[in-house]
Design a protein around this motif. Structure first.
Motif, PDB file in Angstrom:
ATOM      1  N   LYS A  67      -1.429  -8.693   8.573  1.00  0.00           N
ATOM      2  CA  LYS A  67      -0.753  -7.558   7.954  1.00  0.00           C
ATOM      3  C   LYS A  67       0.699  -7.451   8.400  1.00  0.00           C
TER       4      LYS A  67
ATOM      5  N   GLU B 144     -10.148   6.824   2.661  1.00  0.00           N
ATOM      6  CA  GLU B 144      -9.974   6.528   1.235  1.00  0.00           C
ATOM      7  C   GLU B 144      -8.687   5.756   0.953  1.00  0.00           C
ATOM      8  N   ALA B 145      -7.842   5.581   1.954  1.00  0.00           N
ATOM      9  CA  ALA B 145      -6.534   4.978   1.735  1.00  0.00           C
ATOM     10  C   ALA B 145      -6.632   3.457   1.649  1.00  0.00           C
ATOM     11  N   PRO B 146      -5.806   2.828   0.805  1.00  0.00           N
ATOM     12  CA  PRO B 146      -5.852   1.368   0.670  1.00  0.00           C
ATOM     13  C   PRO B 146      -5.402   0.671   1.949  1.00  0.00           C
ATOM     14  N   GLY B 147      -6.090  -0.420   2.282  1.00  0.00           N
ATOM     15  CA  GLY B 147      -5.689  -1.248   3.412  1.00  0.00           C
ATOM     16  C   GLY B 147      -6.145  -0.759   4.769  1.00  0.00           C
TER      17      GLY B 147
ATOM     18  N   ALA C  48      -7.554  -5.736   7.267  1.00  0.00           N
ATOM     19  CA  ALA C  48      -7.398  -4.281   7.362  1.00  0.00           C
ATOM     20  C   ALA C  48      -6.507  -3.858   8.519  1.00  0.00           C
TER      21      ALA C  48
ATOM     22  N   GLU D 109       0.813  -1.215   0.000  1.00  0.00           N
ATOM     23  CA  GLU D 109       0.000   0.000   0.000  1.00  0.00           C
ATOM     24  C   GLU D 109       0.850   1.270   0.000  1.00  0.00           C
TER      25      GLU D 109
ATOM     26  N   GLN E  43       0.723 -10.190  -0.282  1.00  0.00           N
ATOM     27  CA  GLN E  43       0.518  -8.983  -1.095  1.00  0.00           C
ATOM     28  C   GLN E  43       1.762  -8.656  -1.921  1.00  0.00           C
TER      29      GLN E  43
END
Length: 340
Positions: free
Chosen positions: A319, A266-269, A292, A110, A327
């Protein structure tokens, strides 16, 4: 057409989680091999609806395999990662061994997915420290808007970051508090972890920082921006899974808390759960099993000119380790090893 994938350390917590996530995300696997040390040879692990038996890492031939996800310690990685890389198999390493090598990209997709292109120098890509990974996911979109000057972070890290033995130690010590004769002395940790917090993760360095704190400082600079000043205090807490962080950020430009909240949404992840009411925030037990990074408690820090405080929680086995590695594999496939 899929990829030929190896999971090294497949019987450990992170290795098993890598297999789960590869299946969950329907990673395009043509062929898969699961490796472990000789003492775990033949141990069965799950991959989707399949049951796989581990093969011997010591004798495995990496030729013809596209990528290997390593979930073993630095000593084993030091021995086997160069063998895999030399055979043409791209190594995605979860240990700390290669994170600070200038010829090895350190990737959080990300944040700096484009840096994966640098893998060709050594055929190795590094996965960051678990506490760093979740923090930089939150920092990057804010940095792009207002440029971060300084970060002060305090972590509250679960025992799963130390492996199965630490999970067992917390469980046994907790039981021992209530059952006479079942008391459990510290072994994994220098002090009792049950009903306690320990401000000591990894070894102490000459500066007074622990190595865990040094990792957060150094890795944030490599992943996001070398100009960011970071100071960290890393604490082990009696939680089984899920790392939490209290993050104070000082920017060069003013950033309103409402705009910061909108940027993070709005940010990814990232998942923002931020209500100023009882329970309007996320705790580590609620993030277990989720992809997330959760952000709560976003608020202005009025003690500095351009400051924001926030609370950051993530499943460290996902993560912080296995998910980020998968990822990276996805980015590697999309950008560099395209098939079909």
């Amino acid at each position: 057409m899929g990829y030929n994938v190896v999971v090294v350390g497949a019987t450990g917590n992170v290795g098993r989680e890598m297999l789960n996530i590869l299946a969950e995300r329907e990673f395009p696997v043509e062929k898969i091999a699961v490796l472990a040390s000789r003492k775990s040879l033949g141990t069965e692990v799950s991959f989707g609806d399949k049951t796989l038996k581990t093969e011997d890492l010591d004798t495995f031939d990496f030729s013809g395999w596209d990528m290997a996800l390593f979930a073993v310690g630095s000593d084993a990685t030091k021995k086997y990662a160069p063998i895999a890389a030399k055979a043409g198999c791209v190594v995605i390493d979860n240990s700390s061994l290669y994170r600070y090598d200038p010829d090895v990209p350190l990737i959080v997709p990300e944040v700096n997915a484009e840096a994966v292109d640098g893998y060709t120098k050594k055929n190795i890509i590094a996965n960051p420290n678990c506490s760093t990974a979740q923090m930089v996911v939150a920092l990057k979109p804010l940095h792009d808007r207002a440029k971060i000057k300084r970060v002060v972070v305090s972590t509250y890290q679960s025992v799963s970051g130390s492996g199965k033995e630490a999970i067992d130690e917390l469980w046994d010590q907790t039981k021992g508090m209530y059952v006479p004769g079942q008391e459990k002395a510290p072994n994994v940790y220098p002090k009792q972890i049950a009903f306690n917090v320990i401000p000591h993760i990894d070894v102490f360095m000459d500066s007074g920082d622990t190595k865990e704190e040094w990792k957060m400082i150094t890795e944030t600079k490599k992943i996001v921006d070398p100009s960011i000043k970071v100071t960290a205090t890393c604490v082990r807490v009696p939680v089984f899974v899920g790392h939490s962080e209290s993050i104070n950020i000082e920017f060069e430009d003013f950033l309103d808390e409402d705009e910061a909240r909108d940027i993070l949404r709005e940010a990814p992840g990232i998942m923002v759960i931020d209500k100023r009411e009882n329970g309007g925030y996320v705790t580590p037990i609620e993030c277990v099993g989720d992809y997330a990074t959760f952000i709560s408690r976003i608020r202005q820090d009025v003690t500095v000119e351009n400051g924001i405080n926030l609370w950051c929680v993530s499943d460290n086995l996902r993560k912080g380790a296995a998910l980020n590695a998968v990822q990276i594999a996805e980015v590697l496939g999309q950008r560099c090893l395209k098939k079909g």
